[in-house]
Design a protein around this motif. Sequence first.
Motif, PDB file in Angstrom:
ATOM      1  N   PHE A 119       0.820  -1.205   0.000  1.00 47.65           N
ATOM      2  CA  PHE A 119       0.000   0.000   0.000  1.00 47.65           C
ATOM      3  C   PHE A 119       0.862   1.266   0.000  1.00 47.65           C
ATOM      4  O   PHE A 119       0.466   2.289  -0.537  1.00 47.65           O
ATOM      5  CB  PHE A 119      -0.913  -0.003   1.227  1.00 47.65           C
ATOM      6  CG  PHE A 119      -2.100   0.904   1.103  1.00 47.65           C
ATOM      7  CD1 PHE A 119      -3.037   0.684   0.120  1.00 47.65           C
ATOM      8  CD2 PHE A 119      -2.276   1.972   1.956  1.00 47.65           C
ATOM      9  CE1 PHE A 119      -4.142   1.512  -0.005  1.00 47.65           C
ATOM     10  CE2 PHE A 119      -3.365   2.811   1.837  1.00 47.65           C
ATOM     11  CZ  PHE A 119      -4.303   2.579   0.855  1.00 47.65           C
ATOM     12  N   ILE A 120       2.033   1.198   0.624  1.00 47.45           N
ATOM     13  CA  ILE A 120       2.941   2.338   0.642  1.00 47.45           C
ATOM     14  C   ILE A 120       3.988   2.107  -0.438  1.00 47.45           C
ATOM     15  O   ILE A 120       4.687   1.096  -0.439  1.00 47.45           O
ATOM     16  CB  ILE A 120       3.609   2.504   2.013  1.00 47.45           C
ATOM     17  CG1 ILE A 120       2.550   2.723   3.101  1.00 47.45           C
ATOM     18  CG2 ILE A 120       4.581   3.667   2.001  1.00 47.45           C
ATOM     19  CD1 ILE A 120       3.126   2.881   4.489  1.00 47.45           C
ATOM     20  N   SER A 121       4.123   3.055  -1.358  1.00 45.80           N
ATOM     21  CA  SER A 121       5.052   2.894  -2.471  1.00 45.80           C
ATOM     22  C   SER A 121       6.489   2.889  -1.965  1.00 45.80           C
ATOM     23  O   SER A 121       6.810   3.447  -0.910  1.00 45.80           O
ATOM     24  CB  SER A 121       4.860   4.008  -3.500  1.00 45.80           C
ATOM     25  OG  SER A 121       5.275   5.254  -2.957  1.00 45.80           O
ATOM     26  N   ALA A 122       7.384   2.260  -2.736  1.00 47.47           N
ATOM     27  CA  ALA A 122       8.781   2.136  -2.334  1.00 47.47           C
ATOM     28  C   ALA A 122       9.458   3.498  -2.143  1.00 47.47           C
ATOM     29  O   ALA A 122      10.169   3.695  -1.148  1.00 47.47           O
ATOM     30  CB  ALA A 122       9.546   1.289  -3.357  1.00 47.47           C
ATOM     31  N   PRO A 123       9.289   4.482  -3.045  1.00 45.28           N
ATOM     32  CA  PRO A 123       9.925   5.788  -2.807  1.00 45.28           C
ATOM     33  C   PRO A 123       9.421   6.463  -1.537  1.00 45.28           C
ATOM     34  O   PRO A 123      10.213   7.059  -0.793  1.00 45.28           O
ATOM     35  CB  PRO A 123       9.541   6.594  -4.054  1.00 45.28           C
ATOM     36  CG  PRO A 123       9.261   5.587  -5.103  1.00 45.28           C
ATOM     37  CD  PRO A 123       8.648   4.428  -4.377  1.00 45.28           C
ATOM     38  N   VAL A 124       8.119   6.381  -1.282  1.00 47.80           N
ATOM     39  CA  VAL A 124       7.568   6.991  -0.071  1.00 47.80           C
ATOM     40  C   VAL A 124       8.107   6.291   1.165  1.00 47.80           C
ATOM     41  O   VAL A 124       8.450   6.927   2.170  1.00 47.80           O
ATOM     42  CB  VAL A 124       6.028   6.948  -0.111  1.00 47.80           C
ATOM     43  CG1 VAL A 124       5.447   7.354   1.238  1.00 47.80           C
ATOM     44  CG2 VAL A 124       5.501   7.873  -1.197  1.00 47.80           C
ATOM     45  N   LEU A 125       8.220   4.958   1.107  1.00 45.14           N
ATOM     46  CA  LEU A 125       8.752   4.209   2.244  1.00 45.14           C
ATOM     47  C   LEU A 125      10.218   4.572   2.487  1.00 45.14           C
ATOM     48  O   LEU A 125      10.668   4.651   3.635  1.00 45.14           O
ATOM     49  CB  LEU A 125       8.612   2.707   1.993  1.00 45.14           C
ATOM     50  CG  LEU A 125       8.891   1.788   3.181  1.00 45.14           C
ATOM     51  CD1 LEU A 125       7.957   2.102   4.343  1.00 45.14           C
ATOM     52  CD2 LEU A 125       8.763   0.327   2.778  1.00 45.14           C
ATOM     53  N   LEU A 397      -1.229   7.356  -2.188  1.00 46.22           N
ATOM     54  CA  LEU A 397      -2.522   7.419  -2.865  1.00 46.22           C
ATOM     55  C   LEU A 397      -2.513   8.472  -3.973  1.00 46.22           C
ATOM     56  O   LEU A 397      -3.065   8.249  -5.057  1.00 46.22           O
ATOM     57  CB  LEU A 397      -3.625   7.732  -1.854  1.00 46.22           C
ATOM     58  CG  LEU A 397      -3.985   6.609  -0.875  1.00 46.22           C
ATOM     59  CD1 LEU A 397      -4.998   7.109   0.142  1.00 46.22           C
ATOM     60  CD2 LEU A 397      -4.534   5.398  -1.624  1.00 46.22           C
ATOM     61  N   ILE A 398      -1.868   9.609  -3.691  1.00 47.81           N
ATOM     62  CA  ILE A 398      -1.768  10.638  -4.724  1.00 47.81           C
ATOM     63  C   ILE A 398      -0.968  10.114  -5.911  1.00 47.81           C
ATOM     64  O   ILE A 398      -1.327  10.329  -7.074  1.00 47.81           O
ATOM     65  CB  ILE A 398      -1.110  11.908  -4.155  1.00 47.81           C
ATOM     66  CG1 ILE A 398      -2.052  12.580  -3.153  1.00 47.81           C
ATOM     67  CG2 ILE A 398      -0.752  12.895  -5.272  1.00 47.81           C
ATOM     68  CD1 ILE A 398      -1.426  13.750  -2.417  1.00 47.81           C
ATOM     69  N   GLY A 399       0.108   9.397  -5.606  1.00 48.05           N
ATOM     70  CA  GLY A 399       0.904   8.823  -6.690  1.00 48.05           C
ATOM     71  C   GLY A 399       0.114   7.833  -7.518  1.00 48.05           C
ATOM     72  O   GLY A 399       0.168   7.835  -8.753  1.00 48.05           O
ATOM     73  N   LEU A 400      -0.640   6.957  -6.822  1.00 49.82           N
ATOM     74  CA  LEU A 400      -1.458   5.978  -7.532  1.00 49.82           C
ATOM     75  C   LEU A 400      -2.514   6.670  -8.385  1.00 49.82           C
ATOM     76  O   LEU A 400      -2.738   6.316  -9.546  1.00 49.82           O
ATOM     77  CB  LEU A 400      -2.127   5.047  -6.516  1.00 49.82           C
ATOM     78  CG  LEU A 400      -3.109   4.024  -7.079  1.00 49.82           C
ATOM     79  CD1 LEU A 400      -2.404   3.047  -8.000  1.00 49.82           C
ATOM     80  CD2 LEU A 400      -3.814   3.269  -5.946  1.00 49.82           C
ATOM     81  N   THR A 401      -3.159   7.684  -7.807  1.00 47.46           N
ATOM     82  CA  THR A 401      -4.206   8.392  -8.536  1.00 47.46           C
ATOM     83  C   THR A 401      -3.645   9.121  -9.749  1.00 47.46           C
ATOM     84  O   THR A 401      -4.233   9.090 -10.838  1.00 47.46           O
ATOM     85  CB  THR A 401      -4.908   9.406  -7.604  1.00 47.46           C
ATOM     86  OG1 THR A 401      -5.427   8.706  -6.479  1.00 47.46           O
ATOM     87  CG2 THR A 401      -6.039  10.108  -8.326  1.00 47.46           C
TER      88      THR A 401
END
Length: 546
Positions: A119-125, A397-401
Amino acid sequence: MTIIEGSPSIKLDVVAGLTAAAVVLPKAMAYATVAGLPVAVGLYTAFVPMVIYALLGSSRVLSVSSTATLGILVATQLGLAVPDGDSLRLLTATATLGTLVGAILLVARLLRLGFVASFISAPVLTGFKAGIGVVIVLDQVPKLFGIHITKQGFLYDVLSVVHHLPDTSLMTLVVAVATFAVLICMERLWPHSPAPLVAVGGSIAAAWFFGLEGQGVALVGHIPQGFPSLTLPDLALIQQLLPGATGIALMSFTESIAAGRAFAKNSDPPINANRELLAVGAANLGGALFGAMPAGGGTSQTAVVRSVGGQSQKASLVTAGAALATMLFLAPLLGMLPYATLAAVVIVYSVGLIQPAEFRAIHKVRTMEFRWAVAAFLGVIIFGTLQGIVVAIILSLIGLTSQTANPQVHVIGRKRGTDVLRPISNEHPDDETFEGLLILRPEGRLFFVNAQAVADQIKALMLKHQPRVLVLDLSRVPDIEYSALQMLVEGEARMADSGPVIWLAGLNPGVMKVVEHAGLAERLGRERMVFNAHLAIDRYLATKAT
């Protein structure tokens, strides 16, 4: 015969378990201090959760106990729940927090929410963990100098540390520097060595021999000896701790899945996300009842198990046995441990969370994701650790959207002299197109979020090229949601009078089914439903020639 064949594996697991214990137990005690808890809580966390996960988990080598990330998250939540630092209330709040974390993970298992591991993208993590690493280092710095500050936020804490540096205890600083020297030198010369055990043992010996407590060096003090006692949660704290427990549960599960997958061999059974929810949830729930803090899979300790030949969860059971033996027999000795040593252990093994190379790699490939990583990092620094999780999730979520809301619509041409179809680009100026024919290929699932954006792109391209026949190549579209399908049906109806003729090509079975159910396939007929874009070109050229 089976026992003989299995004995080498058992020996490897015993060696791996004991080696891991030499690394895990000192770190577990250190991470307990990160959370503001007694060091004994670290031992409990390296015992009960590890045993439960070993019995239920799907990873053969994942080592489950406290981690640096969870330690600082727990510290933040306990600081809110028990601002006065009362020891008994802290233990009760810890039990309540761990119970909530375990319950949340078990409920997630019942709902089959294992997919949230991604659910949490790799760059954000990457940004989130770097922020956590910086916060942990700052949190431990006062213990290195033997000073005390009142925590008020990251920037205030930095200024407070600088302000109190004249009050430094020189002997405490000497202990910290010596610990750093042992840890860093041993890790460089002997990777995955029992460096924490050597550092802890040496500092205990120094504290006894030189009487460090009398020279101003703070020691751990009394540690309860024996098996951990039953600790029940406080129902009155549930409402206050639930939001934080949700974030801790997400991070515990994310770390566990990441570590389990990172060290799985090709011959190992696949990591089952839903089973991991059950195992990690039960480990946290059981651990909470026996004084442990929230736990998760640790990357560094799992690396130790794998590097020395661990083959199964028997290695974790051996490590847990070592933790139990330490609680039963070595607790009085551990009371001589200087806090400066624990702080040095935390810093050395937490600084790895800060990975500038990963930031550079992200920036090299994608500038947008680099901004997300930096924003997640700053979110932790500015807003705090638990709020940083919220920032990380929102950014993901913003990245996914953003990636799904604006899918590409390519104009397709044919490589001259071949049967290769590809998007028109400046790199291939010689690709051929066909007068009166426009082939457009949308990329990705079409649904209510991006349907209008795709329609706008198609309209603009039609105005630019003015085709007589528009072929929508849907070979890259795995699914069409109802809203997008209605827009397609309505668009075709409008074009029937004055626009180009629409053909559909390359429909996969799922898309074909919804097109048929909507009646669009019957409206278009077999002549305008084409197997693929190649046949669409052939049919158009044949029709034009006729």
